[in-house]
Structures are given as C-alpha cells and as structure tokens.
Design a protein around this motif. Structure first.
Motif, short mmCIF file in Angstrom:
data_model
loop_
_atom_site.label_atom_id
_atom_site.label_comp_id
_atom_site.label_asym_id
_atom_site.label_seq_id
_atom_site.Cartn_x
_atom_site.Cartn_y
_atom_site.Cartn_z
N PRO A 149 -2.49 -3.94 12.80
CA PRO A 149 -1.23 -3.42 12.27
C PRO A 149 -1.41 -2.32 11.24
CG PRO A 149 -1.21 -5.83 12.30
CD PRO A 149 -2.62 -5.40 12.61
N VAL A 150 -2.54 -2.32 10.52
CA VAL A 150 -2.79 -1.31 9.49
C VAL A 150 -4.09 -0.60 9.81
CG1 VAL A 150 -3.17 -0.85 7.05
CG2 VAL A 150 -1.58 -2.66 7.74
N THR A 151 -4.03 0.71 9.97
CA THR A 151 -5.22 1.53 10.17
C THR A 151 -5.10 2.80 9.35
OG1 THR A 151 -4.26 2.61 12.12
CG2 THR A 151 -5.65 0.67 12.51
N ARG A 152 -6.23 3.36 9.00
CA ARG A 152 -6.23 4.63 8.28
C ARG A 152 -6.41 5.77 9.28
NH1 ARG A 152 -10.96 7.08 4.42
NH2 ARG A 152 -9.91 9.07 3.98
N ALA A 153 -5.46 6.68 9.30
CA ALA A 153 -5.57 7.84 10.19
C ALA A 153 -6.75 8.71 9.78
CB ALA A 153 -4.28 8.65 10.14
N VAL A 154 -7.38 9.32 10.74
CA VAL A 154 -8.52 10.19 10.46
C VAL A 154 -8.07 11.31 9.52
CG1 VAL A 154 -10.21 11.77 11.45
CG2 VAL A 154 -9.58 9.69 12.68
N GLY A 155 -8.74 11.39 8.37
CA GLY A 155 -8.39 12.40 7.38
C GLY A 155 -7.15 12.09 6.58
N GLY A 156 -6.50 10.97 6.87
CA GLY A 156 -5.27 10.61 6.18
C GLY A 156 -5.54 9.83 4.90
N PRO A 157 -4.49 9.59 4.10
CA PRO A 157 -4.66 8.84 2.86
C PRO A 157 -5.03 7.38 3.12
CG PRO A 157 -2.33 9.16 3.34
CD PRO A 157 -3.09 9.97 4.35
N VAL A 158 -5.66 6.79 2.16
CA VAL A 158 -6.04 5.38 2.27
C VAL A 158 -4.78 4.53 2.12
CG1 VAL A 158 -7.35 3.51 1.20
CG2 VAL A 158 -8.35 5.80 1.37
N ARG A 210 -6.96 6.48 -5.13
CA ARG A 210 -6.84 6.60 -3.68
C ARG A 210 -7.80 7.67 -3.13
NH1 ARG A 210 -0.71 6.91 -1.30
NH2 ARG A 210 -1.04 5.71 0.61
N ALA A 211 -7.88 8.80 -3.84
CA ALA A 211 -8.78 9.86 -3.41
C ALA A 211 -10.24 9.44 -3.55
CB ALA A 211 -8.51 11.13 -4.24
N ALA A 212 -10.56 8.75 -4.63
CA ALA A 212 -11.93 8.29 -4.82
C ALA A 212 -12.30 7.27 -3.75
CB ALA A 212 -12.08 7.67 -6.21
N ALA A 213 -11.38 6.36 -3.44
CA ALA A 213 -11.66 5.37 -2.41
C ALA A 213 -11.94 6.05 -1.07
CB ALA A 213 -10.47 4.41 -2.29
N ALA A 214 -11.17 7.08 -0.75
CA ALA A 214 -11.40 7.81 0.50
C ALA A 214 -12.78 8.45 0.51
CB ALA A 214 -10.32 8.88 0.68
N ARG A 215 -13.19 9.06 -0.60
CA ARG A 215 -14.50 9.69 -0.69
C ARG A 215 -15.63 8.67 -0.54
NH1 ARG A 215 -14.79 13.15 -6.04
NH2 ARG A 215 -16.88 13.61 -5.18
N ALA A 250 -8.89 0.85 3.24
CA ALA A 250 -7.61 0.35 2.72
C ALA A 250 -7.80 -0.17 1.31
CB ALA A 250 -7.05 -0.74 3.62
N ILE A 251 -6.78 0.02 0.49
CA ILE A 251 -6.69 -0.60 -0.83
C ILE A 251 -5.82 -1.85 -0.68
CG2 ILE A 251 -5.76 -0.34 -3.17
CD1 ILE A 251 -6.49 2.64 -2.99
N VAL A 252 -6.35 -2.98 -1.09
CA VAL A 252 -5.71 -4.28 -0.83
C VAL A 252 -5.21 -4.88 -2.14
CG1 VAL A 252 -6.01 -6.59 0.13
CG2 VAL A 252 -7.22 -4.63 1.16
N LEU A 253 -3.90 -5.07 -2.23
CA LEU A 253 -3.29 -5.76 -3.37
C LEU A 253 -2.96 -7.19 -2.93
CD1 LEU A 253 -1.09 -2.80 -4.68
CD2 LEU A 253 -3.46 -3.40 -5.27
#
Length: 280
Positions: A77-86, A202-207, A212-215
């Motif tokens: 149900p949750v995926t990160r698009a290529v090059g997209g935000p986390v 969010r940017a650091a996590a992507a790098r 995904a960032i999980v709360l």
C-alpha cells in the motif's frame, strides 16, 4: 564504558519517557554476531505451526493465540516513487484487521524477550539507536535470525528538528552504516526520535537510502495503551510504538510482561499482528 552508558541512560530517561522513547541499559549474555546470521525463510518472523502448537506457545506466556495474519498484499500500500519524497506514515491503508508492532531504542536486553518472540512468532520491527545498543550489538542477533525487521532510529537519539541538515544526515546515514555492518543489511525504514522531523529530515533520509519515515498511532505504556484517536480503539493498519524498557521504567514489570499486556490489548479488540515490511 559501563559507567558512561549508565550515565547516558540516567540523563536521558526522563525526557525520553515523556515522549515514549525511554532508554535503559542492561547486561546480556553473548549471542552470535548478527552479520553472520541468515534470517528465517522469507525474512519473516512467522513459521508453520499447528493450531495446538500455537495455543501451547501462547499459553506458556499466559496469552490466547492471535489469529493468523492474512497473506501479504500483492502490491504494497505504501511505496516510494523513484526520485520522489520519502513517505511519512502513522498507519497503513488496508482492510486487513491487522496492526504492526514496532519497538524502539534497544537499551533493555532481556534474554526472556528473545525466547518469547521465538515461541510466539509475532513479527516486530526494531527501530534501533546506536547509543542504546552499542553495549551489546550481539543481543539482537537472535531476533534478526528469527526474521524481525531492523530499522533506523539515529545514532544518538537527538531532536532532529534542532539540528542542521548536515547533522541530520550524519545521524541517519551513520546509523544506516552501523546497522548494515552489524546485521548485514541496510535498513529501509527510519523513525525520528520523539516523532520530530522536518523537510530536512526527509531529504536526509532520502540521501541515506530510506524508503519511509515511520511514526505511530498508539504507544504501549507498560500496562495500558495510549491512543491518538478519540475513540481509543485500534484501527486496521495502525502502527503501534513500544520500547525496549528497562527495570527502572517498568517498575516491577518485565519486558515480557509488558509485551504480553500489549498482545492482550490487540487480541481483545479482534486484531492480529502483521509484518510491517510486507505492507511498506
């Protein structure tokens, strides 16, 4: 080293407990280095067992069996698009009557908890902080071998919003490197301490290669559950936060008793536990 870790735990315990991120320290017997451990088949914390075997395993810990979880969705149900935000998630969109267990920090290292997870085969995702686990990385090796997920909770558990973008990157990428070295795989999931994050996080996590960032939606407080929603009920796809709590926080309750309390809340509301990584 032990005195240093004990001082660190004492200084941070009050602040972390208020936000659901309490940390303590305990010695633990040696276990094999996790980097040499191969996770169970399918990288899952569940295995084939008859209903009678499951009932006996749960009864050992004073519990009723949870229902078997459904098969994982064909498409997550949750995926990160290529090059997209986390993506940042507190729950997962699903009709399955499942919740997801996450356990933070890693300071308490109770060998009975390892035995409990081996018996019950309830999947958990461990969001580990290096400052909390470095006293004994090997404790988590059997849990990794059982198939439980290893995820990132920073090197030192800071409030990331108070840090520069580069400092945030060091906290996240540094823990990615540590966990990969110890457990043989770079984590895909990240949880910011206290749930505090900003767009720099969010940017650091992507790098750092995070997907995904999980709360969370609920947090387990030793005996009772804290709910974010007014109805004070679990909902399909909710992410539950717990901690590797130590004796000083548990006040006479053990880590296994706290976990049993958590599983009772889930069973009483008619839910079961699924593997977070199968949906995210």
């Amino acid at each position: 080293m032990k005195k240093t870790l004990a001082l660190w735990a004492a200084l941070t315990a009050v602040a972390l407990f208020a936000t659901g991120c309490a940390v303590a320290d305990a010695d633990t017997p040696a276990a094999p280095n996790a980097a040499s451990v191969t996770p169970s088949s399918g990288d899952k914390a569940s295995g084939a067992a008859t209903p009678d075997q499951r009932a006996a395993a749960y009864a050992k810990w004073g519990l009723k069996p949870l229902p078997e979880p459904p098969a994982p969705p064909a498409k997550k149900p949750v995926t990160r698009a290529v090059g997209g935000p986390v993506p940042v998630v507190s729950d997962i969109a699903t009709r399955d009557k499942v919740v997801f267990l996450t356990i933070d920090d890693g300071a308490e290292k109770d060998p009975e908890f390892v035995a409990m997870m081996r018996d019950l085969k309830v999947p958990v995702t461990m969001f580990l902080t290096d400052a909390a686990i470095r006293s004994d990385y090997r404790y988590f090796a059997p849990l990794v071998a059982q198939g439980h997920g290893v995820a990132n909770h920073t090197l030192t558990h800071p409030n990331l919003r108070a840090l520069s973008p580069e400092a945030q990157r060091r906290e996240i990428c540094g823990q990615q490197d540590k966990l990969a070295a110890e457990y043989g795989k770079r984590p895909r999931l990240f949880r910011p301490p206290y749930g505090n994050w900003n767009e720099s996080t969010r940017a650091a996590a992507a790098r750092c290669g995070v997907d995904a960032i999980v709360l969370w939606r609920e947090s387990m407080q030793i005996k009772n559950m804290q709910y974010q929603r007014g109805d004070k009920k679990l909902h399909p796809g909710d992410i539950i936060l717990a901690h590797f709590r130590g004796p000083s926080e548990l006040k006479g309750t053990t880590m296994t008793e706290m976990t049993a309390n958590l599983l009772r809340h889930i069973e009483e509301q008619g839910f079961t536990v699924a593997r977070l990584e199968d949906y995210l």
